[in-house]
Design an enzyme around this catalytic site. Structure first.
Site, PDB file in Angstrom:
ATOM      1  N   LYS A 112     -37.287   4.829 -24.834  1.00 44.07           N
ATOM      2  CA  LYS A 112     -36.554   3.568 -24.826  1.00 44.07           C
ATOM      3  C   LYS A 112     -37.071   2.600 -25.892  1.00 44.07           C
ATOM      4  CE  LYS A 112     -35.108   3.732 -19.981  1.00 44.07           C
ATOM      5  NZ  LYS A 112     -35.165   3.071 -18.656  1.00 44.07           N
ATOM      6  N   LYS A 197     -27.589  13.808 -19.017  1.00 43.68           N
ATOM      7  CA  LYS A 197     -27.381  13.384 -17.639  1.00 43.68           C
ATOM      8  C   LYS A 197     -26.273  12.331 -17.562  1.00 43.68           C
ATOM      9  CE  LYS A 197     -30.029  11.326 -13.816  1.00 43.68           C
ATOM     10  NZ  LYS A 197     -31.346  10.778 -13.414  1.00 43.68           N
ATOM     11  N   LYS A 200     -25.644   5.619 -15.795  1.00 49.67           N
ATOM     12  CA  LYS A 200     -24.826   4.463 -15.416  1.00 49.67           C
ATOM     13  C   LYS A 200     -24.375   3.632 -16.609  1.00 49.67           C
ATOM     14  CE  LYS A 200     -27.778   2.535 -12.536  1.00 49.67           C
ATOM     15  NZ  LYS A 200     -28.892   3.479 -12.411  1.00 49.67           N
TER      16      LYS A 200
END
Length: 332
Positions: A112, A197, A200
């Site tokens: 990140k 994956k 969201k």
């Protein structure tokens, strides 16, 4: 009875992956078999640039969907993380136990922080330290088990290390938890990128099925799902991830083995059509119950208020003990 803690971060709308990988297990198994706590971990949503109003909306939506999915406040504790001060209190104590080196080795921080810098963004200190807050989430309640996806297992290992280190230095205070992973459908993949994956917060959302997507939107996303070269419907996750993802989703919805399902279909179109209908049937009661709860916001507020009260009562003795053990003067 064993104790379980798990949480959902309100950084985006909840997805089919969240339901099949976590929520369904919480509802069908964990709340019945353990003293279970399930939290909207909103403090974790502050580690990156965010819109405050959106975090509040997503936090309420996540809590409402957790209840709509079937979490029963009579069986488990449902609450919002920031409503219980003990999380932040214990996090600082554990920061005084953790080291800079072990936090910088966390895979999610590396990934990140690189993305943030590449986008010209600053990297918040909280992005480095949030695994310690996650450890506080777990250790405050003396959790025995932490149901997590593969991407969070490293953070539970850090939690174990911090608990052991604290106990050795300052006296036995914390129970040592272990990570558990759902045996089936733990990792639902993006329909447009089946090697990634289903998250969201992907920018386009074209490959993500959100729990509140309308029926025609769900059908369109699944019918447009990326498959693979070739015509035969076969279950080979390594070489044919697109078809395998559809088969695994259909398997999770129907309870049938994905390899057996592969033998049923002669075309991708038929597989996609049945997968879409199975997903819609799975999500239908959740959407209906969500609509009822949205119409009665006072009920959700009351559940969260009582949940935070119970969570506070469970966490405070352990956090107070940690304060005493590390050398802080008790309040008068």
């Amino acid at each position: 009875m064993k104790r379980i803690f798990s949480g959902i971060k309100p950084t985006g709308h909840l997805t089919l992956g969240n339901y099949l990988g976590a929520l369904r297990r919480w509802v069908e198994a964990d709340q019945h078999q353990a003293d279970a706590l399930f939290s909207v971990v909103d403090l974790h949503a502050l580690t990156v640039d965010h819109d405050p109003a959106r975090v509040r909306r997503l936090s309420r939506q996540a809590a409402t969907l957790m209840l709509a999915a079937g979490l029963d406040p009579a069986l488990c504790t449902v609450f919002v993380q920031s409503h219980v001060d003990e999380h932040a209190r214990l996090s600082y104590i554990l920061e005084c136990t953790a080291t800079d080196g072990e936090l910088r080795r966390m895979i999610q921080y590396k990934e990140k922080s690189v993305r943030a810098r590449a986008a010209g963004q600053s990297v918040r200190l909280s992005l480095l330290t949030y695994p310690v807050l996650m450890a506080a989430d777990i250790l405050a309640y003396g959790a025995d088990e932490v149901p997590v996806g593969e991407d969070q297992t490293q953070h539970v290992e850090l939690t174990r290390d911090l608990a052991v280190r604290f106990n050795q230095r300052y006296g036995h205070t914390f129970r040592i938890p272990r990570a558990t992973q759902p045996p089936v459908a733990a990792r639902v993949m993006d329909l447009q990128d089946p090697t990634s994956k289903m998250g969201k917060s992907h920018e386009s959302g074209a490959g993500i099925i959100y729990l509140l997507d309308e029926a025609d939107v769900v059908r369109k996303k699944i019918m447009r799902a990326v498959t693979d070269s070739g015509q035969d419907v076969e279950y080979h996750p390594g070489s044919r991830p697109g078809v395998a993802n559809l088969l695994e989703i259909l398997s999770a919805c129907t309870g049938r083995n994905p390899k057996e399902l592969a033998g049923v279909y002669e075309s991708y179109g038929a597989l996609k059509k049945d997968t879409a209908e199975a997903v819609l049937e799975l999500l239908r009661p959740i959407r209906e119950r969500h609509a009822e709860l949205v119409a009665d916001p006072g009920h959700v507020d009351e559940v969260l208020r009582k949940g935070a009260g119970r969570a506070r009562e469970m966490a405070r003795p352990t956090v107070d003990a940690a304060y005493r053990a590390i050398g802080l003067l008790p309040a008068g």
